[in-house]
Design a protein around this motif. Structure first.
Motif, PDB file in Angstrom:
ATOM      1  N   ASP A  38       0.824  -1.216   0.000  1.00 53.12           N
ATOM      2  CA  ASP A  38       0.000   0.000   0.000  1.00 53.12           C
ATOM      3  C   ASP A  38       0.857   1.265   0.000  1.00 53.12           C
ATOM      4  O   ASP A  38       0.649   2.195   0.792  1.00 53.12           O
ATOM      5  CB  ASP A  38      -0.952   0.001   1.204  1.00 53.12           C
ATOM      6  CG  ASP A  38      -2.008  -1.091   1.114  1.00 53.12           C
ATOM      7  OD1 ASP A  38      -2.356  -1.489  -0.019  1.00 53.12           O
ATOM      8  OD2 ASP A  38      -2.476  -1.563   2.170  1.00 53.12           O
ATOM      9  N   VAL A  39       1.836   1.272  -0.886  1.00 48.62           N
ATOM     10  CA  VAL A  39       2.708   2.442  -1.030  1.00 48.62           C
ATOM     11  C   VAL A  39       1.934   3.531  -1.770  1.00 48.62           C
ATOM     12  O   VAL A  39       1.517   3.330  -2.913  1.00 48.62           O
ATOM     13  CB  VAL A  39       3.993   2.073  -1.796  1.00 48.62           C
ATOM     14  CG1 VAL A  39       4.825   3.320  -2.061  1.00 48.62           C
ATOM     15  CG2 VAL A  39       4.797   1.046  -1.020  1.00 48.62           C
ATOM     16  N   ARG A  40       1.747   4.651  -1.144  1.00 49.65           N
ATOM     17  CA  ARG A  40       0.930   5.722  -1.718  1.00 49.65           C
ATOM     18  C   ARG A  40       1.829   6.806  -2.326  1.00 49.65           C
ATOM     19  O   ARG A  40       2.657   7.402  -1.626  1.00 49.65           O
ATOM     20  CB  ARG A  40       0.010   6.319  -0.656  1.00 49.65           C
ATOM     21  CG  ARG A  40      -1.004   7.323  -1.181  1.00 49.65           C
ATOM     22  CD  ARG A  40      -1.995   7.702  -0.095  1.00 49.65           C
ATOM     23  NE  ARG A  40      -2.885   6.596   0.220  1.00 49.65           N
ATOM     24  CZ  ARG A  40      -4.037   6.345  -0.400  1.00 49.65           C
ATOM     25  NH1 ARG A  40      -4.427   7.142  -1.397  1.00 49.65           N
ATOM     26  NH2 ARG A  40      -4.783   5.322  -0.045  1.00 49.65           N
ATOM     27  N   LEU A  41       1.657   7.020  -3.635  1.00 47.37           N
ATOM     28  CA  LEU A  41       2.428   8.038  -4.344  1.00 47.37           C
ATOM     29  C   LEU A  41       1.471   9.052  -4.972  1.00 47.37           C
ATOM     30  O   LEU A  41       0.386   8.686  -5.437  1.00 47.37           O
ATOM     31  CB  LEU A  41       3.272   7.399  -5.460  1.00 47.37           C
ATOM     32  CG  LEU A  41       4.351   6.402  -5.037  1.00 47.37           C
ATOM     33  CD1 LEU A  41       5.017   5.813  -6.278  1.00 47.37           C
ATOM     34  CD2 LEU A  41       5.391   7.062  -4.138  1.00 47.37           C
ATOM     35  N   PRO A  42       1.861  10.315  -5.020  1.00 42.63           N
ATOM     36  CA  PRO A  42       0.997  11.322  -5.655  1.00 42.63           C
ATOM     37  C   PRO A  42       0.985  11.144  -7.175  1.00 42.63           C
ATOM     38  O   PRO A  42       1.861  10.493  -7.752  1.00 42.63           O
ATOM     39  CB  PRO A  42       1.660  12.639  -5.267  1.00 42.63           C
ATOM     40  CG  PRO A  42       3.100  12.287  -5.072  1.00 42.63           C
ATOM     41  CD  PRO A  42       3.105  10.902  -4.491  1.00 42.63           C
ATOM     42  N   ALA A  43      -0.007  11.738  -7.820  1.00 40.55           N
ATOM     43  CA  ALA A  43      -0.113  11.647  -9.272  1.00 40.55           C
ATOM     44  C   ALA A  43       1.146  12.175  -9.954  1.00 40.55           C
ATOM     45  O   ALA A  43       1.531  11.701 -11.039  1.00 40.55           O
ATOM     46  CB  ALA A  43      -1.341  12.419  -9.754  1.00 40.55           C
ATOM     47  N   SER A  44       1.813  13.132  -9.312  1.00 41.74           N
ATOM     48  CA  SER A  44       3.022  13.727  -9.896  1.00 41.74           C
ATOM     49  C   SER A  44       4.199  12.761  -9.947  1.00 41.74           C
ATOM     50  O   SER A  44       5.217  13.040 -10.589  1.00 41.74           O
ATOM     51  CB  SER A  44       3.430  14.965  -9.093  1.00 41.74           C
ATOM     52  OG  SER A  44       3.687  14.620  -7.734  1.00 41.74           O
ATOM     53  N   ALA A  45       4.070  11.585  -9.294  1.00 41.74           N
ATOM     54  CA  ALA A  45       5.155  10.594  -9.321  1.00 41.74           C
ATOM     55  C   ALA A  45       5.174   9.794 -10.614  1.00 41.74           C
ATOM     56  O   ALA A  45       6.180   9.140 -10.928  1.00 41.74           O
ATOM     57  CB  ALA A  45       5.019   9.636  -8.134  1.00 41.74           C
ATOM     58  N   LEU A  46       4.076   9.831 -11.364  1.00 41.72           N
ATOM     59  CA  LEU A  46       4.019   9.100 -12.629  1.00 41.72           C
ATOM     60  C   LEU A  46       4.992   9.715 -13.628  1.00 41.72           C
ATOM     61  O   LEU A  46       4.977  10.925 -13.872  1.00 41.72           O
ATOM     62  CB  LEU A  46       2.601   9.140 -13.190  1.00 41.72           C
ATOM     63  CG  LEU A  46       2.377   8.447 -14.537  1.00 41.72           C
ATOM     64  CD1 LEU A  46       2.508   6.931 -14.407  1.00 41.72           C
ATOM     65  CD2 LEU A  46       0.999   8.818 -15.103  1.00 41.72           C
ATOM     66  N   ILE A  47       5.866   8.885 -14.224  1.00 38.29           N
ATOM     67  CA  ILE A  47       6.818   9.349 -15.236  1.00 38.29           C
ATOM     68  C   ILE A  47       6.181   9.138 -16.607  1.00 38.29           C
ATOM     69  O   ILE A  47       5.834   8.017 -16.976  1.00 38.29           O
ATOM     70  CB  ILE A  47       8.145   8.586 -15.146  1.00 38.29           C
ATOM     71  CG1 ILE A  47       8.756   8.739 -13.745  1.00 38.29           C
ATOM     72  CG2 ILE A  47       9.122   9.077 -16.209  1.00 38.29           C
ATOM     73  CD1 ILE A  47       9.993   7.871 -13.516  1.00 38.29           C
ATOM     74  N   GLY A  48       6.004  10.219 -17.355  1.00 41.69           N
ATOM     75  CA  GLY A  48       5.364  10.104 -18.656  1.00 41.69           C
ATOM     76  C   GLY A  48       3.874   9.840 -18.503  1.00 41.69           C
ATOM     77  O   GLY A  48       3.225  10.323 -17.570  1.00 41.69           O
ATOM     78  N   GLU A  49       3.337   9.036 -19.410  1.00 46.15           N
ATOM     79  CA  GLU A  49       1.909   8.745 -19.428  1.00 46.15           C
ATOM     80  C   GLU A  49       1.631   7.361 -18.878  1.00 46.15           C
ATOM     81  O   GLU A  49       2.493   6.477 -18.925  1.00 46.15           O
ATOM     82  CB  GLU A  49       1.387   8.825 -20.872  1.00 46.15           C
ATOM     83  CG  GLU A  49       1.559  10.169 -21.532  1.00 46.15           C
ATOM     84  CD  GLU A  49       0.741  11.245 -20.839  1.00 46.15           C
ATOM     85  OE1 GLU A  49      -0.364  10.921 -20.357  1.00 46.15           O
ATOM     86  OE2 GLU A  49       1.217  12.398 -20.762  1.00 46.15           O
ATOM     87  N   PRO A  50       0.404   7.127 -18.370  1.00 45.76           N
ATOM     88  CA  PRO A  50       0.036   5.764 -17.970  1.00 45.76           C
ATOM     89  C   PRO A  50       0.144   4.815 -19.164  1.00 45.76           C
ATOM     90  O   PRO A  50      -0.234   5.173 -20.285  1.00 45.76           O
ATOM     91  CB  PRO A  50      -1.425   5.908 -17.515  1.00 45.76           C
ATOM     92  CG  PRO A  50      -1.576   7.351 -17.165  1.00 45.76           C
ATOM     93  CD  PRO A  50      -0.675   8.094 -18.093  1.00 45.76           C
TER      94      PRO A  50
END
Length: 378
Positions: free
Chosen positions: A211-223
């Motif tokens: 259950d590691v919670r990361l903000p949306a800004s942690a996404l690199i590039g696009e899903p």
């Protein structure tokens, strides 16, 4: 004394020759370091490399692959752990260098100056060369992503400050459902489940994400772009694995040459024996052939080639396999001293073996090359 004539090859510009000369001088004064405590040694090396300015080449506005390759070759020739420390700063943050947002790229300042250690979390217990089998997941929860799963054989696992991690985010099958994230190591739920001991000690670990919670800004590039991002990073760094192998091989030849010229048997130096000369000739030949493939791949990428998948696979495959053979010959020429724990060639023998496995095992590289050849013939 090492043959440095390869630096005059047309693959290189004057700045590359200056880089190689400067780094070689720095290595003479700073390497090797004490490996008794591997974690401490790696932290020290990252700090030293950062203070020396060498990590500036590991990630920035662009990656110069020839510089990366020359640095890895030179460091490996002096100290295999120094090569590891440098390489992981680049590989661990390669996705950010190539695809990261301005906010994510702020981490590059810390990894380039040696203030933060990077890791690249791709491999899983059931997903090594076959990245499409990645099982670790990330699901959306409001504005956050929640990650669960396990990663293994993670370089700098347990000592890294920041990881690039690839997990499954969508319903798309195989590689199409993967995404890449930037994950601080101190995030709640990131656990070092076990350290992994190998024949050449490096910081490696099995990680568990709960259950590691990361903000949306942690996404690199696009899903869904995770597989493409990971493969692009490997495309850039795979030739440099060959360069590290080349550095090990060059050191083995230096050690073998010193041995056979100084050691006397049957009333003459070992170097006078034709069988010994045959070994030395084979070693030199394999080293030059490996160097040509490594620096061809690096040069092609630096000239703007969109992909160098075939060239990188050839460089990585040949250089690592050839280095294993060169080092084995050096051990043989050292006789009993070649297998004595702590001798240079014994250390090289342990160091080089993993290079034929990580970042795409040799058999996988053969598949890549064959598919490229067969595909171009149809």
């Amino acid at each position: 004394m090492m043959d440095r004539s390869f630096l005059t090859w047309p693959f290189f510009e004057p700045r590359h020759r200056e880089l190689a000369d400067s780094l070689d001088a720095w290595c003479d004064g700073n390497l090797p370091v004490d490996h008794a405590d591997v974690d401490a040694a790696c932290r020290n090396l990252v700090s030293m490399l950062g203070n020396g300015g060498w990590l500036e080449h590991s990630g920035g506005e662009a990656l110069d692959i020839r510089s990366l390759a020359l640095i890895r070759e030179t460091l490996a020739r002096h100290d295999g752990l120094a090569d590891f420390a440098f390489a992981m700063q680049g590989l661990g943050m390669g996705a950010v260098t190539l695809f990261g947002s301005p906010e994510q790229r702020e981490w590059l300042t810390r990894t380039r100056d040696g203030a933060a250690i990077a890791g690249f979390a791709l491999t899983e217990p059931d997903a090594g060369s076959d990245v499409a089998r990645t099982a670790a997941t990330a699901r959306r929860d409001g504005n956050d992503w929640v990650l669960n799963g396990e990663k293994t054989y993670i370089s700098n696992g347990g000592i890294a400050d920041i990881y690039t991690i690839v997990v499954r985010t969508g319903d798309a099958p195989g590689a199409k459902g993967l995404s890449a994230f930037l994950m601080p190591a101190d995030t709640t739920g990131v656990e070092t489940l076990a350290r992994i001991e190998t024949i050449a000690p490096h910081p490696l670990a099995h990680l568990r994400l709960t259950d590691v919670r990361l903000p949306a800004s942690a996404l690199i590039g696009e899903p869904g772009a995770g597989f493409r991002i990971a493969m692009t990073v490997l495309d850039h760094f795979r030739p440099t694995v060959g360069a590290a192998a080349l550095g090990f091989a060059r050191r083995a030849l230096i050690e073998a040459r010193a041995r056979v010229t100084a050691r006397h048997r049957f009333g003459a130096p070992l170097a006078d024996l034709q069988m010994v000369q045959s070994h030395i000739a084979d070693m030199a030949l394999k080293i030059d052939a490996a160097a040509l493939l490594v620096y061809r791949a690096a040069w092609a990428k630096d000239q703007g080639a969109a992909r160098i998948t075939r060239e990188a696979a050839m460089a990585k495959l040949y250089a690592t396999e050839a280095a294993q053979e060169v080092i084995d010959a050096a051990v043989q020429l050292h006789g009993g001293d070649g297998v004595r724990v702590g001798s240079t060639v014994e250390s090289l023998y342990r160091e080089v073996r993993a290079l034929r496995i990580y970042e795409g095992a040799s058999d996988v590289q053969k598949l890549i090359i064959a598919r490229s050849v067969l595909g171009s013939a149809t």
